[in-house]
Design an enzyme around this catalytic site. Structure first.
Site, PDB file in Angstrom:
ATOM      1  N   PRO A   2       0.804  -1.218   0.000  1.00 29.22           N
ATOM      2  CA  PRO A   2       0.000   0.000   0.000  1.00 29.22           C
ATOM      3  C   PRO A   2       0.846   1.282   0.000  1.00 29.22           C
ATOM      4  CG  PRO A   2       0.165  -0.755   2.221  1.00 29.22           C
ATOM      5  CD  PRO A   2       0.937  -1.737   1.366  1.00 29.22           C
ATOM      6  N   PRO A  36       2.236  -6.364   2.436  1.00 26.30           N
ATOM      7  CA  PRO A  36       3.648  -6.741   2.455  1.00 26.30           C
ATOM      8  C   PRO A  36       4.485  -5.601   3.024  1.00 26.30           C
ATOM      9  CG  PRO A  36       2.928  -6.292   0.198  1.00 26.30           C
ATOM     10  CD  PRO A  36       1.714  -6.210   1.079  1.00 26.30           C
ATOM     11  N   ARG A  41       4.346   2.437   1.986  1.00 25.80           N
ATOM     12  CA  ARG A  41       4.892   3.781   1.830  1.00 25.80           C
ATOM     13  C   ARG A  41       3.914   4.762   2.477  1.00 25.80           C
ATOM     14  NH1 ARG A  41       7.350   0.535  -0.402  1.00 25.80           N
ATOM     15  NH2 ARG A  41       8.275   0.436  -2.453  1.00 25.80           N
ATOM     16  N   ARG A  72      -7.745  -8.187  -2.309  1.00 28.64           N
ATOM     17  CA  ARG A  72      -8.267  -8.303  -0.945  1.00 28.64           C
ATOM     18  C   ARG A  72      -9.768  -8.062  -0.987  1.00 28.64           C
ATOM     19  NH1 ARG A  72      -3.781  -5.397  -1.347  1.00 28.64           N
ATOM     20  NH2 ARG A  72      -1.940  -6.121  -0.249  1.00 28.64           N
TER      21      ARG A  72
END
Length: 132
Positions: A2, A36, A41, A72
């Site tokens: 993300p 992950p 960021r 997701r």
């Protein structure tokens, strides 16, 4: 992914430590367990020029957008978003208590067909984990 982008009114600089705030968001994203680590960021962009409501210069805003990749389900995204927004809101509660603050958070899904990436951070984190 993300990728979190935070835009905020310049008048928040005196009231919010943005380095702390981006760390609050990063930690909350990690706590969800669905992203992950190497893809997270968080960036904050100061908006020098802004106008809110009736133009009162004491009004402030902070708008966060999360862009993430597909894959997701809605329930998972909602649970993660709610967790992150709670952490962000809790951090900003003292600011809201002392002044007027518009806070928003939106999540956007990137289409994998039109999203290109290069990232060697994932491999670096795997190497660090393997070697302590």
């Amino acid at each position: 992914m993300p990728h979190f982008t935070i835009e905020y009114s310049a008048n928040l600089d005196a009231r919010v430590d943005m380095a702390d705030l981006v760390e609050v968001v990063r930690k909350a994203a990690v706590e969800t367990g669905i992203f992950p680590l190497g893809g997270i960021r968080v960036r904050a962009v100061r908006c020098e020029h802004f106008a809110i409501g009736d133009g009162n210069p004491d009004f402030a805003f902070l708008d966060m957008v999360l862009r993430l990749g597909e894959g997701r389900d809605l329930q998972t995204r909602k649970a993660a978003g709610e967790h992150i927004f709670r952490a962000l809101s809790a951090y900003l509660d003292p600011v809201s208590a002392k002044g007027k603050l518009a806070l928003s958070f939106d999540m956007q899904i990137n289409d994998k067909e039109t999203s290109w990436k290069r990232n060697n951070i994932h491999e670096a984190l795997k190497t660090e984990a393997a070697h302590g």
